[in-house]
Design an enzyme around this catalytic site. Structure first.
Site, PDB file in Angstrom:
ATOM      1  N   GLU A  86      24.110 -42.984 -45.177  1.00 41.44           N
ATOM      2  CA  GLU A  86      22.613 -43.574 -45.739  1.00 41.44           C
ATOM      3  C   GLU A  86      22.423 -43.589 -47.199  1.00 41.44           C
ATOM      4  O   GLU A  86      21.511 -43.726 -47.536  1.00 41.44           O
ATOM      5  CB  GLU A  86      21.653 -42.923 -44.816  1.00 41.44           C
ATOM      6  CG  GLU A  86      21.340 -41.295 -45.410  1.00 41.44           C
ATOM      7  CD  GLU A  86      20.275 -40.619 -44.578  1.00 41.44           C
ATOM      8  OE1 GLU A  86      19.232 -40.706 -45.177  1.00 41.44           O
ATOM      9  OE2 GLU A  86      20.360 -39.943 -43.532  1.00 41.44           O
ATOM     10  N   CYS A 118      20.564 -40.160 -40.550  1.00 39.04           N
ATOM     11  CA  CYS A 118      21.907 -38.948 -40.325  1.00 39.04           C
ATOM     12  C   CYS A 118      22.531 -39.460 -39.049  1.00 39.04           C
ATOM     13  O   CYS A 118      23.384 -38.581 -38.656  1.00 39.04           O
ATOM     14  CB  CYS A 118      21.332 -37.631 -40.408  1.00 39.04           C
ATOM     15  SG  CYS A 118      20.345 -37.172 -41.744  1.00 39.04           S
ATOM     16  N   HIS A 240      22.318 -31.310 -35.459  1.00 39.42           N
ATOM     17  CA  HIS A 240      22.029 -31.721 -36.572  1.00 39.42           C
ATOM     18  C   HIS A 240      21.524 -30.893 -37.608  1.00 39.42           C
ATOM     19  O   HIS A 240      20.322 -30.108 -37.258  1.00 39.42           O
ATOM     20  CB  HIS A 240      21.555 -33.277 -36.807  1.00 39.42           C
ATOM     21  CG  HIS A 240      21.002 -33.595 -38.097  1.00 39.42           C
ATOM     22  ND1 HIS A 240      21.893 -33.797 -39.423  1.00 39.42           N
ATOM     23  CD2 HIS A 240      19.925 -33.939 -38.459  1.00 39.42           C
ATOM     24  CE1 HIS A 240      21.276 -34.187 -40.161  1.00 39.42           C
ATOM     25  NE2 HIS A 240      19.902 -34.124 -39.658  1.00 39.42           N
TER      26      HIS A 240
END
Length: 402
Positions: A86, A118, A240
């Site tokens: 990103e 992400c 994450h």
């Protein structure tokens, strides 16, 4: 799609910068209690790129490390290179195209970039798994890399980091078989974004935390509906990690929602996967998979045959819950000592040098500029010439790839 074919991660390598800033030094500069960073968000260090490092050079290190483990015949099975980021370096040309010119990979494959905050690394992984299920004689190289950068002296600054993961996806993988069952959830949420004219991300912190947890719940429910395993059949959990404390919040959220399924789980079920992230900081698309590598490297017990539950989140927002089973050969297919040495050999920066590297010398808006060799890395951004990025490879190409 042939679900009977075992598909997953056959090789995995990571790279990060050779320099870091301790969160104690950042707290001192911000004139706040270091505990706010060390315990409040769970971070101890942030990886800091030098001016001649960017997402391409860092990604190339991880990708080349994977290729170095392969024979020429194995390299020739790679049909696709997927680059997830990103923090891309060009609005048109993909990072994968730059990588094709740097690493020891044959040109007879497709190469492209994927973006969704992400979540991009997981998008690449699942796309690769489906490709290999359809064509099991082929392999796919997935590379995820980002540099997390926020405006100086803002709350997000303490969560910065930089790193990459490269994963070779094959049939009959040595490290982990990825299950075909998965649960996904997407929504239009303005919790994190970076407009084209901005050099740093914008974030609504509280909204992003709530969105993360809500999307995780919906993704897990979809995973169960699609035939996935309940939480009490998942020995480990990898979340994450925009900062490591968020993984703790995710674990506590699942425990509150599914107390019976989570009753036998201790903090160790997720905390081992935090060790590398705590030392590196946020790596966006690579974060979840640096967590996986942290678990594989640092779990004291043999993980053979045990199942890991994964939750991937990308602001904006997309989430996915999926699972995988660790193969008996995993310890022979990962480079634990080398991974630990990468982190141990890094250099601590002063706060002033960190500010120079991250804020004063990182503006790539000049048409012509040359960067001095600073990183000591195998790949570096050497210059921008007539608005064209020029990369240098320091190490010699492998003779077997000639």
């Amino acid at each position: 799609m042939n679900k009977a074919i075992k598909v997953g991660i056959n090789r995995i390598e990571f790279s990060t910068t050779e320099n870091y800033l301790t969160l104690e030094k950042l707290a001192e500069a911000h004139q706040i209690d270091p505990a706010k960073y060390l315990y409040g968000i769970g971070q101890s260090k942030m990886a800091v790129p030098t001016p001649d490092e960017d997402t391409i050079s860092i990604a190339a290190n991880a990708a080349q490390d994977v290729l170095n483990t392969m024979t020429p015949e194995e390299v020739n099975t790679i049909s696709t290179l997927i680059f997830a980021t990103e923090t891309g370096v060009d609005q048109s040309k993909s990072g994968a195209a730059y990588l094709m010119g740097l690493i020891d990979i044959h040109p007879n494959c497709r190469a492209f970039e994927v973006k969704q905050a992400c979540y991009g690394g997981t998008a690449g992984l699942q796309m690769a798994c489906d490709m290999v299920r359809a064509r099991p004689d082929e392999s796919v190289l997935v590379v995820a890399c980002d540099i997390a950068r926020y405006q100086q002296n803002t709350p997000g600054e303490c969560t910065q980091g930089a790193g990459a993961v490269a994963m070779l996806i094959t049939a009959d993988p040595d490290i982990i078989e990825i299950d075909a069952e998965r649960g996904c959830y997407s929504a239009d949420i303005m919790d994190f974004w970076r407009p084209n004219q901005f050099k740093h991300a914008l974030v609504d912190g509280e909204l992003s935390k709530d969105a993360y947890l809500n999307v995780m719940t919906s993704s897990y429910q979809g995973y169960l509906v699609n035939g996935g395993k309940p939480l009490d059949q998942l020995e480990w959990l990898c979340f994450h990690q925009p900062f490591t404390k968020m993984a703790k919040k995710a674990f506590e959220h699942l425990s509150a929602q599914y107390p019976e399924q989570m009753a036998d789980k201790t903090d160790a079920a997720y905390s081992i996967s935090q060790q590398y992230g705590r030392e590196i900081g946020n790596t966006y698309t690579a974060s979840l998979y640096i967590g996986l590598l942290s678990l594989l490297d640092n779990a004291e017990q043999d993980l053979t045959g045990q199942t890991i539950g994964f939750f991937s989140y990308g602001s904006g927002a997309v989430g996915e819950f999926f699972s995988g089973t660790v193969n008996k050969n995993y310890r022979h297919a990962i480079n634990t000592l080398a991974n630990q040495q990468k982190l141990a050999a890094r250099t601590a920066l002063s706060y002033d040098t960190y500010c120079q590297y991250m804020y004063q010398l990182r503006d790539y808006d000049q048409a012509n500029i040359r960067y001095n060799p600073t990183s000591g890395s195998n790949f570096r951004l050497a210059a921008i010439h007539d608005n064209k990025r020029v990369y240098e490879r320091v190490l010699e190409p492998m003779s077997k790839a000639a």
